[in-house]
Design an enzyme around this catalytic site. Structure first.
Site, PDB file in Angstrom:
ATOM      1  CG  HIS A 111      -0.290  -0.043   2.489  1.00 29.16           C
ATOM      2  ND1 HIS A 111       0.287   1.241   3.000  1.00 29.16           N
ATOM      3  CD2 HIS A 111      -0.322  -0.843   3.567  1.00 29.16           C
ATOM      4  CE1 HIS A 111       0.769   0.887   4.336  1.00 29.16           C
ATOM      5  NE2 HIS A 111       0.513  -0.289   4.564  1.00 29.16           N
ATOM      6  CB  CYS A 127       1.609  -3.252   5.165  1.00 33.04           C
ATOM      7  SG  CYS A 127       0.021  -4.152   5.551  1.00 33.04           S
TER       8      CYS A 127
END
Length: 248
Positions: A111, A127
């Protein structure tokens, strides 16, 4: 009896030549935590390489073979009650969820982020972070079920691709011509490095030659330029430094 035989024939037809789902498709992603780089392959070619951020602890970002299982534009940051699209949202403007560790794209993802200086670092809770403009480009390309390989390795991207069953056109793991979003740093080679050297030399930051090889002299020139422009003087030519240099 005829119906049974027909069904058996149909079932055989359906499964003849079927390959495992993971090997299907013409695109895949490899993330190497050893240098925090993400490689995007399309049609068996290494198309672009991006700088990323991964877990602040080696175990935080999972390793293995996964898939993109969802794609979300402007995902809200539920934990902090920050709406999607907000400049304060640490998830940035695009979310590519992966099915790691038994989750279904809601916990681990590739992301964007609201802290560009974190890219290239080991800072996340698991992440994989990218610059917002770069994850936006990647988001526009990849489809749901795109394979994602995450590893820590000293091997080239091509070698990692082969080790995971992908047939690719040899590129020696380097960035192909035209991959202008790729990060340049010590060890990089090619036409884009030569362009960087020409621009730096013209601006008064000597690289002691224009040979297309990012060595110590080019690294030193880049750091001096970055310091003068009040950029992070890390010798890594990413989007911010390219913009300041006027590189396309």
């Amino acid at each position: 009896m005829r119906k049974i035989l027909l069904c058996m024939v149909l079932v055989c037809f359906m499964f003849v030549g079927v390959k495992p789902a993971f090997a299907a498709g013409s695109q895949f992603i490899i993330i190497n935590k050893s240098n925090n780089q993400l490689a995007y392959y399309e049609n068996s070619r290494l198309t672009k390489v991006f700088r990323v951020a991964t877990g602040r602890n080696a175990s935080y970002t999972p390793e293995g073979k996964f898939k993109i299982v969802n794609k979300i534009v402007n995902r809200p940051y539920y934990k902090g009650k920050i709406p999607g699209g907000s400049p304060n949202n640490p998830l940035g403007n695009r979310w590519l969820g992966i099915n790691a560790r038994g989750t279904w794209g809601t916990t681990y993802a590739i992301h964007g982020n609201n802290n560009a200086s974190s890219i290239g670092q080991y800072v996340s809770s698991g992440c994989v972070r990218m610059y917002n403009n770069e994850v936006q480009w990647l988001f526009s390309k990849v489809k749901v079920n795109t394979p994602v390989i995450i590893t820590t390795s000293g091997k080239s991207f091509d070698s990692l691709a082969a080790a995971n069953g992908f047939n690719v056109q040899k590129s020696n793991g380097t960035v192909p011509p035209g991959a202008s979003n790729a990060v340049l740093k010590k060890g990089s080679r090619g036409a884009e490095v030569a362009e960087l050297q020409r621009i730096l030399t013209k601006l008064g930051y000597s690289t002691k030659g224009i040979d297309g090889t990012f060595g110590q002299n080019t690294d030193s020139a880049v750091r001096k330029f970055q310091k003068a422009k009040k950029l992070t003087a890390d010798g890594i030519v990413g989007p911010a430094t390219k913009k300041a240099l006027g590189m396309k």
